[in-house]
Design a protein around this motif. Sequence first.
Motif, PDB file in Angstrom:
ATOM      1  N   TRP A 250      11.302  53.719  53.427  1.00 17.72           N
ATOM      2  CA  TRP A 250      12.406  54.604  53.055  1.00 17.72           C
ATOM      3  C   TRP A 250      12.846  55.449  54.243  1.00 17.72           C
ATOM      4  O   TRP A 250      12.026  55.885  55.056  1.00 17.72           O
ATOM      5  CB  TRP A 250      11.986  55.541  51.919  1.00 17.72           C
ATOM      6  CG  TRP A 250      11.958  54.893  50.581  1.00 17.72           C
ATOM      7  CD1 TRP A 250      10.867  54.422  49.906  1.00 17.72           C
ATOM      8  CD2 TRP A 250      13.081  54.654  49.731  1.00 17.72           C
ATOM      9  NE1 TRP A 250      11.247  53.885  48.695  1.00 17.72           N
ATOM     10  CE2 TRP A 250      12.598  54.022  48.556  1.00 17.72           C
ATOM     11  CE3 TRP A 250      14.455  54.903  49.842  1.00 17.72           C
ATOM     12  CZ2 TRP A 250      13.434  53.642  47.500  1.00 17.72           C
ATOM     13  CZ3 TRP A 250      15.286  54.526  48.799  1.00 17.72           C
ATOM     14  CH2 TRP A 250      14.776  53.908  47.648  1.00 17.72           C
TER      15      TRP A 250
ATOM     16  N   LEU B 284      17.173  48.880  39.183  1.00 16.41           N
ATOM     17  CA  LEU B 284      16.116  48.888  40.193  1.00 16.41           C
ATOM     18  C   LEU B 284      15.342  47.576  40.189  1.00 16.41           C
ATOM     19  O   LEU B 284      14.967  47.056  41.252  1.00 16.41           O
ATOM     20  CB  LEU B 284      15.170  50.061  39.947  1.00 16.41           C
ATOM     21  CG  LEU B 284      15.711  51.451  40.261  1.00 16.41           C
ATOM     22  CD1 LEU B 284      14.707  52.522  39.835  1.00 16.41           C
ATOM     23  CD2 LEU B 284      16.047  51.602  41.749  1.00 16.41           C
TER      24      LEU B 284
ATOM     25  N   TRP C  66      21.566  56.413  45.161  1.00 18.04           N
ATOM     26  CA  TRP C  66      20.589  55.817  44.249  1.00 18.04           C
ATOM     27  C   TRP C  66      20.576  56.515  42.890  1.00 18.04           C
ATOM     28  O   TRP C  66      20.026  55.985  41.931  1.00 18.04           O
ATOM     29  CB  TRP C  66      19.193  55.879  44.866  1.00 18.04           C
ATOM     30  CG  TRP C  66      19.043  55.035  46.093  1.00 18.04           C
ATOM     31  CD1 TRP C  66      19.454  55.340  47.368  1.00 18.04           C
ATOM     32  CD2 TRP C  66      18.461  53.731  46.177  1.00 18.04           C
ATOM     33  NE1 TRP C  66      19.158  54.309  48.232  1.00 18.04           N
ATOM     34  CE2 TRP C  66      18.542  53.318  47.528  1.00 18.04           C
ATOM     35  CE3 TRP C  66      17.864  52.881  45.246  1.00 18.04           C
ATOM     36  CZ2 TRP C  66      18.052  52.085  47.974  1.00 18.04           C
ATOM     37  CZ3 TRP C  66      17.373  51.656  45.676  1.00 18.04           C
ATOM     38  CH2 TRP C  66      17.471  51.267  47.029  1.00 18.04           C
TER      39      TRP C  66
ATOM     40  N   THR D 127      26.379  46.247  43.458  1.00 17.35           N
ATOM     41  CA  THR D 127      26.032  46.413  44.858  1.00 17.35           C
ATOM     42  C   THR D 127      26.906  45.458  45.653  1.00 17.35           C
ATOM     43  O   THR D 127      27.230  44.361  45.184  1.00 17.35           O
ATOM     44  CB  THR D 127      24.535  46.133  45.132  1.00 17.35           C
ATOM     45  OG1 THR D 127      24.257  46.334  46.527  1.00 17.35           O
ATOM     46  CG2 THR D 127      24.164  44.708  44.771  1.00 17.35           C
TER      47      THR D 127
ATOM     48  N   LEU E 140      24.068  53.442  41.971  1.00 21.66           N
ATOM     49  CA  LEU E 140      23.450  53.183  40.679  1.00 21.66           C
ATOM     50  C   LEU E 140      23.994  54.117  39.595  1.00 21.66           C
ATOM     51  O   LEU E 140      24.667  55.103  39.883  1.00 21.66           O
ATOM     52  CB  LEU E 140      21.932  53.329  40.781  1.00 21.66           C
ATOM     53  CG  LEU E 140      21.222  52.442  41.810  1.00 21.66           C
ATOM     54  CD1 LEU E 140      19.711  52.547  41.644  1.00 21.66           C
ATOM     55  CD2 LEU E 140      21.663  50.993  41.721  1.00 21.66           C
TER      56      LEU E 140
ATOM     57  N   LEU F 174      12.486  58.451  40.963  1.00 22.43           N
ATOM     58  CA  LEU F 174      12.280  57.046  41.302  1.00 22.43           C
ATOM     59  C   LEU F 174      10.901  56.619  40.800  1.00 22.43           C
ATOM     60  O   LEU F 174       9.888  57.244  41.138  1.00 22.43           O
ATOM     61  CB  LEU F 174      12.369  56.856  42.814  1.00 22.43           C
ATOM     62  CG  LEU F 174      12.558  55.430  43.321  1.00 22.43           C
ATOM     63  CD1 LEU F 174      13.977  54.940  43.003  1.00 22.43           C
ATOM     64  CD2 LEU F 174      12.303  55.352  44.813  1.00 22.43           C
TER      65      LEU F 174
ATOM     66  N   ARG G  86      19.259  52.361  34.615  1.00 26.84           N
ATOM     67  CA  ARG G  86      18.838  52.438  36.019  1.00 26.84           C
ATOM     68  C   ARG G  86      17.561  51.633  36.268  1.00 26.84           C
ATOM     69  O   ARG G  86      17.390  51.040  37.341  1.00 26.84           O
ATOM     70  CB  ARG G  86      18.638  53.901  36.428  1.00 26.84           C
ATOM     71  CG  ARG G  86      19.909  54.550  36.946  1.00 26.84           C
ATOM     72  CD  ARG G  86      19.751  56.021  37.195  1.00 26.84           C
ATOM     73  NE  ARG G  86      19.845  56.784  35.967  1.00 26.84           N
ATOM     74  CZ  ARG G  86      19.911  58.115  35.929  1.00 26.84           C
ATOM     75  NH1 ARG G  86      19.880  58.805  37.049  1.00 26.84           N
ATOM     76  NH2 ARG G  86      20.012  58.747  34.780  1.00 26.84           N
TER      77      ARG G  86
END
Length: 363
Positions: free
Chosen positions: A291, A231, A254, A197, A217, A280, A227
Amino acid sequence: MRKVARVLLTIAIILFAAFAGFLGLVAVTDYRPATITEIQVDNPQEDVVQIRREITITSFNIGYCGLDKHADFFMDGGTMSRAISPEQTAANIDWVSAFLTEQKSDIYFLQEVDRRSRRSYRTEQYTRFCSDLSEYSGSFATNYRVAWVPVPLADPHGNVYSGIATLSRYRVNSAARYSLPGLYPWIKQLFMLDRCTMESRLPTSDGRQLVLANVHLSAFDEGGVIRAQQLAFLKEYAGRELKSGNYLVIGGDWNHLLSSDPKAKQAEYGDAWPFWLQVLPDDFAIEGFGWAVDETVPSCRTLDRPYDPAANIAVNIDGFLVSPGVEIVSVYGHDLGFENSDHNPVTICIRLGTAPANGTDGD
């Protein structure tokens, strides 16, 4: 008979030596970034972010300007390893640059930006976008640098130099690359992305900082094991920034389904559900964060075939997560028909210092 055996043994030794030599070259040149790396801010700007004023941020995975509507991809069930042609690549770059220029967002998060890679016919995309958007600063963080990816054998992916880029109209005090956790087995890891990131810290008029985290990701980790680690890192990172009192926007690709009703979406596609697409997890929740995803416009399509609206699966995996103190004014997915990329861009409009974060799924 012995002569034939000797010839076969010699050939086997030569092939083994060639493979070992190739593997050694890739290992020696393997990109091994530090956990945190300072990133240069090119063409710095001076304006400071003003609280209570609207700020627009657009996230766009440009698919190395090679994954347009004509393309498929070998790791997603297709056969192609690179853009269709130099001419099509140039047309995609021109179109992406024109879109960014015309959109006039205050900040851009870009993913899969190539720099002289074989798959995109050695085009220098980051420099081009920085040149065309000369009123923006630019920062680039490498997440894929391999001397040679040898698959598919008939037309290899080849040398790759690629990463994520953040462009900003506002002053960026500092930028840094944070390596994301999670590794594949050693040999496979040599040819895979080194995910990261990129953080950009922008001063604001109230003395705090607007912290931007541009993310991309992992996609092809079986079962989403890597992943899950990524996260967890982002959740901890967000918690630290929340405690510091800064404003935080995490946005990008993502590679997880971003949906208010994931079970319904999975049921819609049934057995055709893409093998790489993870939902997710429920435990990825941070109190007060919201979000911003426009569920009315899919942001990504599958690459098992060239784009056909009746055949490809299209879902939302691109969006933004914002901290308390960041008001989501609106979020808008640009329905571009996957003409020049396998992703559609997403734009969020925010205001700082006006209200707690609130989730939204469209205007």
